[in-house]
Write an enzyme that holds these catalytic residues in place. Sequence first.
Site, PDB file in Angstrom:
ATOM      1  CG  LEU A  55      -1.956  -1.054   1.411  1.00  0.00           C
ATOM      2  CD1 LEU A  55      -2.585  -0.965   2.805  1.00  0.00           C
ATOM      3  CD2 LEU A  55      -3.015  -0.946   0.335  1.00  0.00           C
ATOM      4  CG  ASP A  56       0.218   4.611  -2.605  1.00  0.00           C
ATOM      5  OD1 ASP A  56       1.026   3.854  -3.181  1.00  0.00           O
ATOM      6  OD2 ASP A  56      -0.644   5.281  -3.208  1.00  0.00           O
ATOM      7  CE  LYS A  57       6.470   7.155   5.333  1.00  0.00           C
ATOM      8  NZ  LYS A  57       7.805   7.798   5.272  1.00  0.00           N
ATOM      9  CB  THR A  59      -3.008   3.835   1.492  1.00  0.00           C
ATOM     10  OG1 THR A  59      -3.027   4.768   0.421  1.00  0.00           O
ATOM     11  CG2 THR A  59      -4.303   3.028   1.469  1.00  0.00           C
TER      12      THR A  59
END
Length: 238
Positions: A55-57, A59
């Site tokens: 996941l994106d940081k 998110t």
Amino acid sequence: MKKISFESLIIGEDANYIAVNKPPYLSSLDDRHDPVSLLSLAKGYDENLQLCHRLDKETSGILILSKNAEAYRNLSMQLEKRVVLKIYHAIADGVHDFKEDVVNVPLKTLAKGIVRVDTREGKEATTVFKTLEAYRYHTLLGCFPLSGRMHQIRVHAAWMKAPLCGDETYGGKPLFLSAYKKQYNLKEGDDELPIIKRVALHAKSFRFRTLNGDELGWEAPYPKDFKVAVNQLRKFTH
């Protein structure tokens, strides 16, 4: 970020997999700008654990780790074949009535990690959007990515004129309580802070097949910032 124990993140486990609820601002993989990542925490707990996706940081939400090589291959193949069910929740600008609306527009990653719609050179990407709750000026969305492109939900939401709150890269605006409370007062000299200080996106659930073919899945509760934002917005549904 305060010190995190890997055990505190675990929301489910079986013989081959562990599901965790990643907090916002924690990198999935090792990052030279951040000494702590979810992967490093996992390796400190059990060196055999492998992160099956990321996941994106900013998110938050569910991530699955495998306990052995066979389990990793099993889930990797399902991700490649797009047969897993991933559901995200997001808070979007504007009021929208999506009824499993399908966005099928190709995406291209540009320099510095920016993603754009590109019908000529972009890679195929599909996301389904469904309205879960509508508020006075915002909407809680269920987002179902059928492919796994970088920033896919964020860019596709913006394409639908529903950019995610806090996602200024793709046209989203900060979520301020003053938009709802006309009598909202700040102390003189203070600046209003957003209700949620990041992109309002949370990976809610993940469902897949185990090594023996059984269906397995878990859900990740909202982290505090996302829960507070939704609870505040629920007070203003008209």
